[in-house]
Design a protein around this motif. Structure first.
Motif, PDB file in Angstrom:
ATOM      1  N   SER A 101       0.919  -1.205  -0.138  1.00  0.00           N
ATOM      2  CA  SER A 101      -0.134   0.130   0.005  1.00  0.00           C
ATOM      3  C   SER A 101       0.818   1.317  -0.098  1.00  0.00           C
ATOM      4  N   SER A 102       0.281   2.477  -0.176  1.00  0.00           N
ATOM      5  CA  SER A 102       1.126   3.562  -0.081  1.00  0.00           C
ATOM      6  C   SER A 102       1.536   3.842   1.135  1.00  0.00           C
ATOM      7  N   LEU A 103       0.870   3.593   2.051  1.00  0.00           N
ATOM      8  CA  LEU A 103       1.293   3.957   3.610  1.00  0.00           C
ATOM      9  C   LEU A 103       2.570   2.730   3.817  1.00  0.00           C
ATOM     10  N   GLY A 104       2.418   1.795   3.552  1.00  0.00           N
ATOM     11  CA  GLY A 104       3.371   0.611   3.468  1.00  0.00           C
ATOM     12  C   GLY A 104       4.521   1.149   2.836  1.00  0.00           C
ATOM     13  N   VAL A 105       4.700   1.634   1.811  1.00  0.00           N
ATOM     14  CA  VAL A 105       5.947   2.149   1.089  1.00  0.00           C
ATOM     15  C   VAL A 105       6.445   3.234   1.519  1.00  0.00           C
ATOM     16  N   ILE A 116       7.867  -3.196  -1.037  1.00  0.00           N
ATOM     17  CA  ILE A 116       8.596  -2.594   0.043  1.00  0.00           C
ATOM     18  C   ILE A 116      10.064  -2.821  -0.187  1.00  0.00           C
ATOM     19  N   ASP A 117      10.337  -3.999  -0.815  1.00  0.00           N
ATOM     20  CA  ASP A 117      12.117  -4.181  -1.093  1.00  0.00           C
ATOM     21  C   ASP A 117      12.582  -3.023  -1.701  1.00  0.00           C
ATOM     22  N   ALA A 118      11.773  -2.508  -3.164  1.00  0.00           N
ATOM     23  CA  ALA A 118      12.277  -1.578  -3.650  1.00  0.00           C
ATOM     24  C   ALA A 118      12.172  -0.148  -3.020  1.00  0.00           C
ATOM     25  N   GLU A 131      11.357  -4.187 -13.973  1.00  0.00           N
ATOM     26  CA  GLU A 131      10.705  -2.636 -13.554  1.00  0.00           C
ATOM     27  C   GLU A 131      11.974  -2.238 -12.729  1.00  0.00           C
ATOM     28  N   ASN A 132      12.674  -2.984 -11.939  1.00  0.00           N
ATOM     29  CA  ASN A 132      13.698  -2.464 -11.224  1.00  0.00           C
ATOM     30  C   ASN A 132      14.985  -2.289 -11.644  1.00  0.00           C
ATOM     31  N   THR A 133      15.124  -2.023 -13.164  1.00  0.00           N
ATOM     32  CA  THR A 133      16.503  -2.140 -13.676  1.00  0.00           C
ATOM     33  C   THR A 133      17.351  -0.990 -13.422  1.00  0.00           C
ATOM     34  N   ASP A 134      16.445   0.159 -13.276  1.00  0.00           N
ATOM     35  CA  ASP A 134      17.328   1.571 -12.846  1.00  0.00           C
ATOM     36  C   ASP A 134      17.745   1.305 -11.404  1.00  0.00           C
TER      37      ASP A 134
END
Length: 387
Positions: free
Chosen positions: A134-138, A163-165, A191-194
């Protein structure tokens, strides 16, 4: 069938030469040789070269005919790939192998690493959680990672989405370690390439898999044990009752490490695992101070942490107003994104709009549709929550 051997008491001899490292990897990459078998072979035979010579005969006695050890060319190709990607191979017997990880029963015999290896010398904390956070979790993950990084901790996670990212991103300047499930050259998710390249430049990437190995389901639990094994404690932020994050927490317990969890709303399935951990004795985390105080009470770890604040980490810029960087193709995809960002805990509508990064008028109409469907409830003060 995994080959089994009777252990003896030979010390673990570091592979000093190139030839030693080739033999070490050949033994590790040979069929039916798991981690425990690898260590038993070294204990029984003293070094990898002798173990390789004995392996076919041992396999024959175990009922495996025509056994072949890993070809030398395969390992030489792996070492060449490592040099090509600027990576380094560290074995369990090398002095710069991470000390905490070396303590677990199934410590990887070899790790490919790329980046700032000095992060192994700092106290590490694992931050893990839901992919569909969720947004709050991030936001909580970013805040916690940034504040703990400023206190001197290396933030460790698995480079997954969610969460990891968020934890990796917030700790880029202070220092973050990403453990990959596949080969060091295989970026997953794409999607986590950058983020992957940013970590390679300022943090540390590690993997126990050979180059080119795409991650399969069995690789993720293996990665998770490394995440927790590198860390003094594992903090879980949003995790379902059955999730990889709970498996990581279980690994931490088995490894004798601290487990902490962030509580969530009882109606939000994404936090049910965290609430279960707290019910069963995990430390409840409200912020960085709870983590630091718990570690200080449990061990002398806090005395080793430098409390000089690091340079403030800049906030990741949001998409410009009016832009649709997500490229939603239809309403169903947008609805799924909205629902993924919300939880049982109320969130301001303005924050949701900024998080998703599309025009307010477009998002507001979709929110209304979800309200009419009973999937979202609007609370006083313009707050939104899952229905």
């Amino acid at each position: 069938m995994i080959l089994e051997f009777i252990p003896s008491h030979h010390p673990l001899t570091p592979p000093h030469t190139v030839e030693d490292r080739v033999d070490w990897l050949r033994l590790l990459r040979s069929r039916r040789v798991g981690i425990s078998t690898f260590y038993r072979m070294l204990e029984e035979h003293g070094d990898a070269a002798t173990a390789l010579e004995a392996l076919p005969e041992i396999a024959k006695h175990a009922g495996v005919s025509d056994y072949q050890t890993c070809p030398r060319g395969v390992v030489e190709a792996e070492l060449k790939a490592g040099r090509k990607h600027g990576a380094r191979l560290i074995t369990r017997a090398d002095p710069d192998y991470p000390a905490l990880l070396a303590l677990i029963d199934d410590a990887p015999p070899a790790l490919w690493v790329k980046g700032d290896i000095s992060l192994f010398e700092r106290p590490s904390l694992a931050l893990v959680g839901a992919r569909n956070a969720s947004s709050l979790g991030v936001r909580f993950a970013r805040t916690l990672a940034r504040e703990l990084g400023e206190e001197g901790f290396a933030i460790t996670s698995g480079l997954a989405r969610g969460i990891d990212a968020a934890a990796h991103e917030a700790a880029l300047e202070s220092g973050t370690i990403a453990v990959l499930a596949g080969g060091l050259d295989v970026i997953y998710p794409t999607e986590n390439t950058d983020l992957y390249h940013k970590i390679a430049a300022t943090g540390l990437l590690i993997s126990e898999q050979p180059f080119g190995m795409k991650p399969f389901a069995r690789h993720f639990p293996m990665r998770n044990r490394i995440v927790s094994g590198l860390s003094h404690a594992t903090v879980v932020i949003e995790a379902a009752a059955r999730s990889g994050s709970l498996l990581t927490a279980g690994n931490a317990l088995d490894q004798g490490r601290e487990v902490m969890a962030v509580p969530g709303h009882p109606f939000d399935a994404r936090t049910s695992g965290c609430n279960m951990l707290i019910r069963d004795g995990a430390t409840l985390v409200r912020g960085a101070r709870d983590v630091i105080d718990t570690l200080a009470a449990a061990s002398p770890l806090a005395q080793t942490v430098q409390h000089t604040p690091a340079t403030a980490i800049p906030v990741t810029p949001r998409p410009a107003p009016g832009s649709d960087s997500r490229g939603f193709k239809d309403h169903a995809m947008l609805h799924a994104e909205i629902l993924a960002r919300l939880s049982g805990a109320p969130l301001p509508e303005d924050d949701l709009i900024r998080d998703i990064g599309i025009p307010a008028d477009q998002l507001s109409s979709e929110i209304l549709t979800l309200e009419l469907d009973g999937r979202i409830f609007r609370k006083p003060g313009g707050l939104l929550a899952l229905g």
